[in-house]
Design an enzyme around this catalytic site. Structure first.
Site, PDB file in Angstrom:
ATOM      1  CG  ASN A  10       1.728  13.314  -5.046  1.00  0.00           C
ATOM      2  OD1 ASN A  10       1.076  13.817  -5.960  1.00  0.00           O
ATOM      3  ND2 ASN A  10       1.265  13.228  -3.804  1.00  0.00           N
ATOM      4  CD1 TRP A  11       5.602  15.612 -10.006  1.00  0.00           C
ATOM      5  CD2 TRP A  11       4.801  16.510 -11.899  1.00  0.00           C
ATOM      6  NE1 TRP A  11       6.483  15.297 -11.020  1.00  0.00           N
ATOM      7  CE2 TRP A  11       6.018  15.835 -12.197  1.00  0.00           C
ATOM      8  CE3 TRP A  11       4.126  17.136 -12.954  1.00  0.00           C
ATOM      9  CZ2 TRP A  11       6.554  15.785 -13.486  1.00  0.00           C
ATOM     10  CZ3 TRP A  11       4.652  17.092 -14.238  1.00  0.00           C
ATOM     11  CH2 TRP A  11       5.863  16.425 -14.494  1.00  0.00           C
ATOM     12  CE  LYS A  12       2.270  16.454  -1.960  1.00  0.00           C
ATOM     13  NZ  LYS A  12       2.215  16.642  -0.525  1.00  0.00           N
ATOM     14  CG  HIS A  98      -1.509  11.723  -0.766  1.00  0.00           C
ATOM     15  ND1 HIS A  98      -1.614  12.792   0.105  1.00  0.00           N
ATOM     16  CD2 HIS A  98      -0.199  11.634  -1.109  1.00  0.00           C
ATOM     17  CE1 HIS A  98      -0.413  13.328   0.258  1.00  0.00           C
ATOM     18  NE2 HIS A  98       0.465  12.647  -0.453  1.00  0.00           N
ATOM     19  CD  GLU A 100      -1.212  16.453   0.413  1.00  0.00           C
ATOM     20  OE1 GLU A 100      -1.332  16.400  -0.823  1.00  0.00           O
ATOM     21  OE2 GLU A 100      -0.121  16.677   0.975  1.00  0.00           O
ATOM     22  CD  GLU A 168       2.968   9.528   1.067  1.00  0.00           C
ATOM     23  OE1 GLU A 168       3.942   9.954   0.462  1.00  0.00           O
ATOM     24  OE2 GLU A 168       1.828   9.978   0.918  1.00  0.00           O
ATOM     25  N   GLY A 174       5.365  17.157   3.521  1.00  0.00           N
ATOM     26  CA  GLY A 174       5.456  18.579   3.210  1.00  0.00           C
ATOM     27  C   GLY A 174       5.911  19.438   4.374  1.00  0.00           C
ATOM     28  CB  SER A 214      10.117  15.654   4.394  1.00  0.00           C
ATOM     29  OG  SER A 214       9.009  16.523   4.614  1.00  0.00           O
ATOM     30  N   GLY A 235       7.053  14.248  -2.802  1.00  0.00           N
ATOM     31  CA  GLY A 235       6.304  15.432  -3.201  1.00  0.00           C
ATOM     32  C   GLY A 235       7.241  16.545  -3.646  1.00  0.00           C
ATOM     33  N   GLY A 236       7.572  17.445  -2.706  1.00  0.00           N
ATOM     34  CA  GLY A 236       8.353  18.639  -3.031  1.00  0.00           C
ATOM     35  C   GLY A 236       9.615  18.377  -3.839  1.00  0.00           C
TER      36      GLY A 236
END
Ligand code: PEP
Length: 252
Positions: A10-12, A98, A100, A168, A174, A214, A235-236
């Site tokens: 997930n590149w956000k 998600h 977010e 999640e 993150g 993470s 993500g990251g």
């Protein structure tokens, strides 16, 4: 049908064209050199990069997904993107719910369910995200919260072929704080049990349940070794070719 591990990136809201294309081409080049990959790979770039990323990964087997979709097919919804548009652009999957989106855009389980149903109607696989906050975990509500979100967000008509669940924990996204493999497995096992009750043993046995929060090149192996963890929503660590490839090599 045995469950095949899925590494979903997930590149956000990260990356301009040059960054996204370098990442996509780097992943595609490495993936093309692997003859017997054990893990499926998916990348979910920002909307504006999807077309170019679809071209960049062509022939590599890497799939492309959206990070969100609207619950309807078309109409007066300024700024939104429909599941049908994602499908038309070459996507196979879309992330819905998600944390977010739930936090920043007030998305409820009902909204997430409607979006997931739009995804299915458009022919996409819906990746339905759920997860508890730190306050909820500390209050001993983890299993209840995730059960409620799962049952409230699952699309009608869910099958193992059209729906993926992503657990999640919000406190792990993150933050560099990962759920321990045992903490994650406890929730995943509960979710699998709920899926049995809701969809039947066959579908529940085959449905992927991803862990997100993470996950990285160092902890992926231990997490993916858990019985009910069928991949990661990342993500990251999905923004770096080497890290994401290492995760894709971490299947038990
Ligand atoms: C995510 O975006 O879904 C996520 C899990 O992010 P990170 O891996 O950076 O925690």
């Amino acid at each position: 049908m045995a469950r095949r591990i899925l590494a979903a990136g997930n590149w956000k809201m990260n990356g301009l064209q040059a960054d996204g294309l370098a990442l996509a081409s780097g992943l595609a080049a490495q993936r093309k050199s692997e003859s017997n990959a054990k893990v499926d790979m998916l990348v979910c770039p920002p909307f504006v990069l999807i077309s170019k990323v679809v071209d960049a990964v062509a022939g590599s087997g890497i799939m492309v997904g959206g990070q969100d979709c609207h619950m309807t097919e078309k109409g007066a919804h300024t700024g939104d993107t429909s599941a049908w548009m994602l499908k038309d652009t070459g996507c196979t999957h879309v992330i819905v719910g998600h944390s977010e989106r739930r936090t920043n855009h007030g998305e409820t389980d009902d909204v997430v369910k409607a979006k997931a149903e739009a995804a299915l109607a458009a022919g996409l696989v819906a990746i339905v995200c759920i997860g508890e906050t730190l306050e909820e975990r500390d209050a001993g509500k983890t299993l209840d919260v995730n059960r409620r979100q799962l049952l409230g967000s699952l699309p009608d008509g869910a099958t193992a072929a059209n729906t993926v669940v992503a657990y999640e924990p919000v406190w792990a996204i993150g933050t560099g704080r990962t759920a321990t493999p045992e903490q994650a497995q406890e929730v995943h096992a509960m979710l699998r049990g709920e899926l049995v009750g809701k969809l039947g043993q066959g579908i529940a046995d085959d449905m992927l349940i991803l862990y997100g929060g993470s996950m990285n090149a160092k902890n992926a192996k231990e997490l993916l070794a858990q019985t009910d963890i069928d991949g990661g929503l990342i993500g990251g660590a999905a923004l770096k070719v080497d890290d994401f490839m290492t995760i894709s090599h971490s299947a038990p």
